[in-house]
Design a protein around this motif. Structure first.
Motif, PDB file in Angstrom:
ATOM      1  N   LEU A  63      -2.351  21.065 -19.941  1.00 25.41           N
ATOM      2  CA  LEU A  63      -1.179  21.910 -19.723  1.00 25.41           C
ATOM      3  C   LEU A  63      -0.148  21.668 -20.829  1.00 25.41           C
ATOM      4  O   LEU A  63       0.957  21.185 -20.566  1.00 25.41           O
ATOM      5  CB  LEU A  63      -0.557  21.624 -18.346  1.00 25.41           C
ATOM      6  N   PRO A  64      -0.481  21.993 -22.073  1.00 26.13           N
ATOM      7  CA  PRO A  64       0.462  21.724 -23.165  1.00 26.13           C
ATOM      8  C   PRO A  64       1.740  22.543 -23.006  1.00 26.13           C
ATOM      9  O   PRO A  64       1.706  23.707 -22.642  1.00 26.13           O
ATOM     10  CB  PRO A  64      -0.316  22.140 -24.411  1.00 26.13           C
ATOM     11  N   GLY A  65       2.855  21.887 -23.267  1.00 27.38           N
ATOM     12  CA  GLY A  65       4.144  22.573 -23.211  1.00 27.38           C
ATOM     13  C   GLY A  65       4.686  22.768 -21.806  1.00 27.38           C
ATOM     14  O   GLY A  65       5.733  23.374 -21.630  1.00 27.38           O
ATOM     15  N   VAL A  66       3.997  22.265 -20.794  1.00 24.73           N
ATOM     16  CA  VAL A  66       4.454  22.396 -19.412  1.00 24.73           C
ATOM     17  C   VAL A  66       5.005  21.044 -18.971  1.00 24.73           C
ATOM     18  O   VAL A  66       4.349  20.015 -19.133  1.00 24.73           O
ATOM     19  CB  VAL A  66       3.302  22.833 -18.481  1.00 24.73           C
ATOM     20  N   LYS A  67       6.220  21.058 -18.431  1.00 29.34           N
ATOM     21  CA  LYS A  67       6.837  19.828 -17.945  1.00 29.34           C
ATOM     22  C   LYS A  67       6.310  19.524 -16.549  1.00 29.34           C
ATOM     23  O   LYS A  67       5.936  20.432 -15.808  1.00 29.34           O
ATOM     24  CB  LYS A  67       8.357  19.980 -17.894  1.00 29.34           C
ATOM     25  N   LYS A  68       6.330  18.241 -16.187  1.00 31.69           N
ATOM     26  CA  LYS A  68       5.801  17.872 -14.868  1.00 31.69           C
ATOM     27  C   LYS A  68       6.616  18.509 -13.742  1.00 31.69           C
ATOM     28  O   LYS A  68       6.080  18.756 -12.666  1.00 31.69           O
ATOM     29  CB  LYS A  68       5.706  16.355 -14.703  1.00 31.69           C
ATOM     30  N   GLU A  69       7.875  18.824 -13.996  1.00 31.18           N
ATOM     31  CA  GLU A  69       8.707  19.489 -12.984  1.00 31.18           C
ATOM     32  C   GLU A  69       8.263  20.937 -12.747  1.00 31.18           C
ATOM     33  O   GLU A  69       8.642  21.539 -11.749  1.00 31.18           O
ATOM     34  CB  GLU A  69      10.179  19.463 -13.405  1.00 31.18           C
ATOM     35  N   GLU A  70       7.500  21.491 -13.668  1.00 30.15           N
ATOM     36  CA  GLU A  70       7.035  22.876 -13.552  1.00 30.15           C
ATOM     37  C   GLU A  70       5.647  22.984 -12.914  1.00 30.15           C
ATOM     38  O   GLU A  70       5.093  24.062 -12.802  1.00 30.15           O
ATOM     39  CB  GLU A  70       6.993  23.527 -14.940  1.00 30.15           C
TER      40      GLU A  70
END
Length: 153
Positions: A63-70
């Protein structure tokens, strides 16, 4: 060592009804809804590896570019692992001239039916360097004791 990739073989544990669905064949949808391609590609391109070790079931998603909050990791109905989230679109400026857009954005959702030996109440998830790892521990399989019976006569 060879790597076995998922093909058109039916996978009873996956609940992804759109796996390998020919999205490019849906020209009428792409013409009537220009955003459909990018929304769908993010959903369809979220590939997840699932391996089983002696101790656990391990799911890995790039999941590149995805923050864990998302990202959301949930267990539904005690047996269905759901991984979902959204990759945000980059802000567009009116002065920008785009030559190519290949990175997908939009929502993604994957669901997996966990096998009987999964401890669904002990799921752990970590995110490091754009890779989500979900670990579902397995119950120990009790070995049945075999007792030899002597045959008389």
């Amino acid at each position: 060592m060879s790597i076995v990739r998922r093909s058109n073989i039916f996978d009873p544990f996956s609940l992804d009804p759109f796996h390998d669905f020919p999205f490019d064949a849906c020209r009428s949808l792409t013409e009537s809804r220009p955003g459909f391609v990018s929304e769908t590609s993010a959903f369809a391109n979220t590939r997840i590896d699932w391996k089983e070790t002696p101790e656990a079931h391990v799911f890995k998603a790039d999941l590149p570019g995805v923050k864990k909050e998302e990202v959301k990791v949930e267990v539904e109905e005690g047996r269905v692992l759901q991984i979902s989230g959204e990759r945000s679109r980059e802000k567009e400026d009116k002065n920008d001239k785009w030559h190519r857009v290949e990175r997908s954005s939009g929502k993604f959702l994957r669901r997996f039916r966990l096998p009987e030996n999964a401890k669904a109440d002990q799921v752990k998830a970590t995110m490091e360097n754009g890779v989500l790892t979900v670990t579902v521990p397995k119950e120990e399989v009790k070995k049945t004791e075999v007792k030899a019976i002597e045959i008389s006569g």
